[in-house]
Structure formats: C-alpha cells, structure tokens
Write an enzyme that holds these catalytic residues in place. Structure first.
Site, mmCIF file in Angstrom:
data_model
loop_
_atom_site.group_PDB
_atom_site.id
_atom_site.type_symbol
_atom_site.label_atom_id
_atom_site.label_comp_id
_atom_site.label_asym_id
_atom_site.label_seq_id
_atom_site.Cartn_x
_atom_site.Cartn_y
_atom_site.Cartn_z
ATOM 1 C CB CYS A 20 -0.926 0.012 1.214
ATOM 2 S SG CYS A 20 -2.129 -1.332 1.229
ATOM 3 N NE ARG B 21 -2.732 -4.514 -2.860
ATOM 4 C CZ ARG B 21 -2.301 -3.818 -1.821
ATOM 5 N NH1 ARG B 21 -2.557 -2.519 -1.743
ATOM 6 N NH2 ARG B 21 -1.609 -4.398 -0.853
#
Length: 217
Positions: free
Chosen positions: A53, A130
């Site tokens: 991330c 995601r």
C-alpha cells in the site's frame, strides 16, 4: 444457509450510478456529489503502514498531476481511522519525500467499502482489497478493476484506462488492445449490409474487414 447467502450484497456494476457517500477524510468531510463535473478514480487499499500500500500511495501521487490534466480526481479509502491515515501520509512524506495531495476516506464502519463491494471475504474478511472504480463526470461507473491484497497496481494502466474511456465518450469510438493516445481508434461496425458495402469504399478509415475498421482522431 450461511449469513453471506442470507444477506447477499448487491455490487455496483459498470453503467450503474455510483453509490453515494458522505465521509470523513484526511482533508475533511467529502461526499460523492462534490466530484460531479469531474471524473473520479476511487480506489481502496487494505491497510495503512503496509508495504504494498505504501508503494502504491507514492505511485498514485506520481500520476495525480496527469489525472488532474484529464479532469480526474483521486480518492483513496481504507477501513482505518483518519488519525491513522494522517500519521501514515506524514510517514510517507518523511520516508519518500512525497506529499499525498489527494484525500483518503476513513471507512471504519466499512459502509463505503460494502456499498462498492471492496471487501471479498475469501481474500480478507476484514480489509478492503485493491479495488479501482473509474466514475465519470455524471457519476456513472465506467470501469472497475480488482487486484488481490498481494499485488500492487499498475499506475500507467489506470491513466491509460481513463484516457481510453474519455476518448470513447468524446468521440463515440472504441479503443483496441494496448491502445494509447495517438493510436488509431476503432469505429463502430456497420449495422446493415448497405453500410458494410459503403464502409469497404470509405477512404477515411483503414478497413481491415467489413466489421473492423480503424481511423485516426
């Protein structure tokens, strides 16, 4: 019967109106309607202070100026708190010399993640995966991409996707595989035999076969 099957979640689809929301972010309160008139890339990430991330946030910031040139805003989301987000973006600025200029939604209740189908229980029951939603200036969902927790996204593809979608809207054409701006686009196929015969003699397009023709914008 499992709880998941007793209470199925209706996931948004391409062509649907984007589900509305009003949320707290790292830049204060935000609602979906604030973005009407511009395109929006809404993306989720699993958690703050995680390796993949962090690399993605740096990369999203790198493409943010390109997206803004395309009248497109960025909006991130995870199920962490505003305070966690603030600490993380400050950490990114310190470690990567990168200031995160787009807001990040604090979705502790998972309300937005649930509305947008960002939590896939077989991947993770607690974190958003995601997901990428491209929403147009009328707040209609134009594209959806899902990545697993372990795979970072390709930012060049996200920019290319926005460019392709906007080209389709602006010119009523399609884009072929691996298209990038400047490449020829695909014109709609003929709807009748007469149109097919006319297409074969149309010098303004590159006719590969009656159903497949390209042109330069």
């Amino acid at each position: 019967m499992s709880e998941e099957h007793q209470n199925p979640v209706s996931l948004p689809r391409i062509g649907d109106k984007a589900p509305s929301f009003e949320v707290n972010t790292t830049q204060g309160p935000v609602k979906l309607e604030d973005y009407k008139g511009s395109w929006l890339v809404l993306f989720s990430h699993p958690a703050d202070f995680t390796p993949v991330c962090t690399t993605e946030f740096v990369a999203f910031q790198e493409i943010y100026p390109q997206l803004r040139e395309l009248n497109t805003e960025l909006l991130g989301l995870s199920v962490d708190s505003v305070q966690s987000h603030i600490a993380w973006v400050r950490n990114i600025e310190e470690n990567f010399n990168t200031k995160i200029e787009f807001p990040v939604i604090a979705d502790l209740s998972k309300e937005v993640a649930t509305k947008y189908g960002m939590i896939h229980p077989n991947d993770s029951g607690t974190e958003a995966n995601r997901a990428v939603f491209v929403i147009d200036d009328q707040q209609v969902i134009k594209a959806i991409i899902y990545y697993p927790l372990t795979t970072g996204r390709n930012m060049a593809e996200i920019v290319r996707l926005v460019e392709a979608l906007q080209t389709t809207v602006d010119h009523q054409v399609s884009t072929p595989a691996n298209w990038t701006p400047g490449d020829k686009v695909l014109v709609p196929p003929p709807a009748s035999q007469q149109q097919a015969e006319e297409r074969a003699n149309d010098d303004s397009v590159e006719v590969i076969d009656w159903y497949l023709a390209k042109k330069q914008l």
